[in-house]
Motif scaffolding. Structure first.
Motif, PDB file in Angstrom:
ATOM      1  N   ARG A 173     -41.296  -8.121  -6.099  1.00  0.00           N
ATOM      2  CA  ARG A 173     -40.429  -6.963  -5.822  1.00  0.00           C
ATOM      3  C   ARG A 173     -39.991  -6.285  -7.121  1.00  0.00           C
ATOM      4  O   ARG A 173     -39.964  -5.062  -7.216  1.00  0.00           O
ATOM      5  CB  ARG A 173     -39.230  -7.397  -4.984  1.00  0.00           C
ATOM      6  CG  ARG A 173     -39.599  -7.719  -3.547  1.00  0.00           C
ATOM      7  CD  ARG A 173     -38.418  -8.374  -2.808  1.00  0.00           C
ATOM      8  NE  ARG A 173     -38.797  -8.744  -1.474  1.00  0.00           N
ATOM      9  CZ  ARG A 173     -39.415  -9.882  -1.142  1.00  0.00           C
ATOM     10  NH1 ARG A 173     -39.733 -10.761  -2.085  1.00  0.00           N
ATOM     11  NH2 ARG A 173     -39.736 -10.147   0.103  1.00  0.00           N
ATOM     12  N   ASP A 208     -31.569  -3.189  -7.328  1.00  0.00           N
ATOM     13  CA  ASP A 208     -31.513  -4.026  -6.143  1.00  0.00           C
ATOM     14  C   ASP A 208     -32.909  -4.131  -5.530  1.00  0.00           C
ATOM     15  O   ASP A 208     -33.459  -3.142  -5.041  1.00  0.00           O
ATOM     16  CB  ASP A 208     -30.531  -3.421  -5.140  1.00  0.00           C
ATOM     17  CG  ASP A 208     -30.278  -4.306  -3.949  1.00  0.00           C
ATOM     18  OD1 ASP A 208     -30.969  -5.330  -3.799  1.00  0.00           O
ATOM     19  OD2 ASP A 208     -29.390  -3.967  -3.155  1.00  0.00           O
ATOM     20  N   GLU A 209     -33.479  -5.324  -5.564  1.00  0.00           N
ATOM     21  CA  GLU A 209     -34.832  -5.529  -5.052  1.00  0.00           C
ATOM     22  C   GLU A 209     -34.930  -5.330  -3.548  1.00  0.00           C
ATOM     23  O   GLU A 209     -36.032  -5.156  -3.017  1.00  0.00           O
ATOM     24  CB  GLU A 209     -35.341  -6.915  -5.453  1.00  0.00           C
ATOM     25  CG  GLU A 209     -35.553  -7.041  -6.941  1.00  0.00           C
ATOM     26  CD  GLU A 209     -36.048  -8.406  -7.381  1.00  0.00           C
ATOM     27  OE1 GLU A 209     -36.447  -9.209  -6.512  1.00  0.00           O
ATOM     28  OE2 GLU A 209     -36.034  -8.656  -8.597  1.00  0.00           O
ATOM     29  N   SER A 210     -33.802  -5.318  -2.854  1.00  0.00           N
ATOM     30  CA  SER A 210     -33.842  -5.067  -1.407  1.00  0.00           C
ATOM     31  C   SER A 210     -34.314  -3.643  -1.115  1.00  0.00           C
ATOM     32  O   SER A 210     -34.780  -3.355  -0.017  1.00  0.00           O
ATOM     33  CB  SER A 210     -32.483  -5.337  -0.759  1.00  0.00           C
ATOM     34  OG  SER A 210     -31.526  -4.405  -1.203  1.00  0.00           O
ATOM     35  N   THR A 238     -37.825  -4.029  -0.221  1.00  0.00           N
ATOM     36  CA  THR A 238     -37.927  -4.619   1.114  1.00  0.00           C
ATOM     37  C   THR A 238     -37.738  -3.570   2.196  1.00  0.00           C
ATOM     38  O   THR A 238     -38.499  -3.519   3.162  1.00  0.00           O
ATOM     39  CB  THR A 238     -36.886  -5.752   1.271  1.00  0.00           C
ATOM     40  OG1 THR A 238     -37.067  -6.686   0.214  1.00  0.00           O
ATOM     41  CG2 THR A 238     -37.015  -6.446   2.613  1.00  0.00           C
TER      42      THR A 238
END
Length: 103
Positions: A49, A63-65, A68
């Motif tokens: 990510r 923020d790696e989300s 996602t």
């Protein structure tokens, strides 16, 4: 440099920034398109990510989300069954990869 990627009914042309699935044009955000093109450019390669954040977003932190969420939205647009993806697959403990249909 303009590129065209074709895989199992999915066609992505980077020059005009057009993506089609079975001939129907997809409505993708800027980042969704860039993410898809990046994954198609490197088929079967797993990306963390953090790598995708840097290579697609140009961020060296964040923020790696975000990745996602974009992958989830992209799957909803290109997968026959987003709950069981066959194109953009999760590589557990690593991140994501684009799995070509002929692989």
């Amino acid at each position: 440099e303009a590129e065209v990627f074709v895989d199992a009914g999915l066609e992505v042309a980077t020059g005009p920034r057009v993506a089609r699935l079975h001939g129907r044009e997809l409505t993708l955000t800027l980042r969704e398109f860039d993410l898809l093109a990046h994954l198609l450019r490197h088929p079967a390669r797993a990306f963390r990510r953090a790598e995708l954040l840097e290579r697609v977003w140009g961020w060296t932190f964040g923020d790696e989300s975000t990745v996602t969420v974009h992958v989830r939205r992209l799957r909803e647009k290109i997968e026959d069954d987003p709950a069981a993806p066959r194109r953009i697959v999760t590589v557990w403990g690593v991140g994501y990869r684009y799995q070509p249909a002929d692989a």
